[in-house]
Design a protein around this motif. Structure first.
Motif, short mmCIF file in Angstrom:
data_model
loop_
_atom_site.label_atom_id
_atom_site.label_comp_id
_atom_site.label_asym_id
_atom_site.label_seq_id
_atom_site.Cartn_x
_atom_site.Cartn_y
_atom_site.Cartn_z
N VAL A 45 1.35 3.42 39.13
CA VAL A 45 1.17 4.46 40.13
C VAL A 45 2.33 4.43 41.12
O VAL A 45 2.86 5.48 41.51
CB VAL A 45 -0.18 4.27 40.86
CG1 VAL A 45 -0.31 5.23 42.03
CG2 VAL A 45 -1.33 4.43 39.90
N GLU A 46 2.76 3.23 41.49
CA GLU A 46 3.86 3.11 42.45
C GLU A 46 5.15 3.70 41.89
O GLU A 46 5.87 4.42 42.60
CB GLU A 46 4.09 1.64 42.84
CG GLU A 46 2.96 1.03 43.65
CD GLU A 46 1.80 0.55 42.77
OE1 GLU A 46 1.98 0.38 41.56
OE2 GLU A 46 0.70 0.37 43.32
N SER A 47 5.45 3.40 40.63
CA SER A 47 6.69 3.93 40.05
C SER A 47 6.63 5.44 39.90
O SER A 47 7.63 6.14 40.08
CB SER A 47 6.98 3.27 38.70
OG SER A 47 6.04 3.66 37.73
N LEU A 48 5.44 5.97 39.58
CA LEU A 48 5.30 7.42 39.48
C LEU A 48 5.42 8.08 40.85
O LEU A 48 6.00 9.16 40.97
CB LEU A 48 3.97 7.78 38.82
CG LEU A 48 3.83 7.36 37.35
CD1 LEU A 48 2.42 7.61 36.85
CD2 LEU A 48 4.84 8.06 36.48
N VAL A 52 8.19 10.91 41.95
CA VAL A 52 7.85 12.17 42.63
C VAL A 52 8.68 12.30 43.91
O VAL A 52 9.22 13.37 44.20
CB VAL A 52 6.34 12.24 42.92
CG1 VAL A 52 6.02 13.38 43.88
CG2 VAL A 52 5.56 12.40 41.63
N LYS A 53 8.79 11.22 44.67
CA LYS A 53 9.57 11.24 45.91
C LYS A 53 11.04 11.57 45.61
O LYS A 53 11.66 12.38 46.30
CB LYS A 53 9.46 9.90 46.61
CG LYS A 53 10.15 9.83 47.95
CD LYS A 53 9.95 8.49 48.60
CE LYS A 53 10.71 8.39 49.91
NZ LYS A 53 10.57 7.07 50.53
N SER A 54 11.57 10.96 44.56
CA SER A 54 12.96 11.20 44.17
C SER A 54 13.17 12.66 43.76
O SER A 54 14.17 13.29 44.14
CB SER A 54 13.34 10.26 43.03
OG SER A 54 14.58 10.61 42.50
N LEU A 55 12.23 13.19 43.01
CA LEU A 55 12.36 14.58 42.57
C LEU A 55 12.25 15.54 43.75
O LEU A 55 12.95 16.56 43.79
CB LEU A 55 11.29 14.90 41.53
CG LEU A 55 11.48 14.20 40.17
CD1 LEU A 55 10.26 14.43 39.29
CD2 LEU A 55 12.74 14.66 39.49
N ARG A 56 11.40 15.22 44.72
CA ARG A 56 11.31 16.06 45.92
C ARG A 56 12.61 16.02 46.72
O ARG A 56 13.04 17.03 47.28
CB ARG A 56 10.14 15.62 46.78
CG ARG A 56 8.82 16.06 46.21
CD ARG A 56 7.67 15.77 47.13
NE ARG A 56 6.43 16.25 46.53
CZ ARG A 56 5.26 15.73 46.76
NH1 ARG A 56 5.13 14.71 47.58
NH2 ARG A 56 4.19 16.23 46.18
N GLN A 57 13.25 14.84 46.79
CA GLN A 57 14.54 14.74 47.49
C GLN A 57 15.59 15.57 46.79
O GLN A 57 16.40 16.23 47.44
CB GLN A 57 14.97 13.27 47.57
CG GLN A 57 14.17 12.45 48.54
CD GLN A 57 14.55 10.97 48.49
OE1 GLN A 57 15.24 10.52 47.58
NE2 GLN A 57 14.10 10.21 49.48
N GLN A 58 15.59 15.54 45.45
CA GLN A 58 16.54 16.35 44.70
C GLN A 58 16.31 17.83 44.97
O GLN A 58 17.26 18.60 45.13
CB GLN A 58 16.43 16.07 43.21
CG GLN A 58 16.96 14.72 42.79
CD GLN A 58 16.77 14.48 41.30
OE1 GLN A 58 16.36 15.35 40.56
NE2 GLN A 58 17.05 13.26 40.87
#
Length: 106
Positions: A45-48, A52-58
């Motif tokens: 769950v943490e890695s997912l 998600v956080k990384s994709l939102r930053q992109q």
């Protein structure tokens, strides 16, 4: 439990097909299957959540640079926007992806 119905014919004209059906039914009787629940996950769950956080930053980065309109809901609009700006030229795609990854990593 699984059931197989083997339909055979008493006619001599269908002897070959009847014999083939009976042989198949005998082989199928010995097949053993066990059900296995598919529980393969692509990560914790943490890695997912980090993904998600990384994709939102992109997404935020693309929006701030004007490559993505706020109302653009589909990938085709984004692709059209990128093509109109010349960002999809063959030689520059890899360089832009690497730069984007470097900016997101910061």
């Amino acid at each position: 439990k699984t059931v197989i119905a083997a339909c055979i014919s008493p006619s001599a004209l269908c002897f070959g097909e009847t014999l083939s059906t009976l042989k198949f039914a005998a082989r199928a009787k010995h097949i053993r299957c066990t059900a296995v629940m598919n529980e393969e996950y692509s990560g914790t769950v943490e890695s997912l959540m980090l993904e998600v956080k990384s994709l939102r930053q992109q997404l935020d980065l693309l929006s701030s640079r004007g490559l993505l309109e706020a109302e653009a809901g589909s990938g085709t609009q984004l692709q059209t926007s990128l093509q109109s700006r010349g960002a999809l030229r063959k030689g520059s795609i890899d360089a832009k992806e690497a730069a984007l990854e470097a900016l997101v990593a910061e």
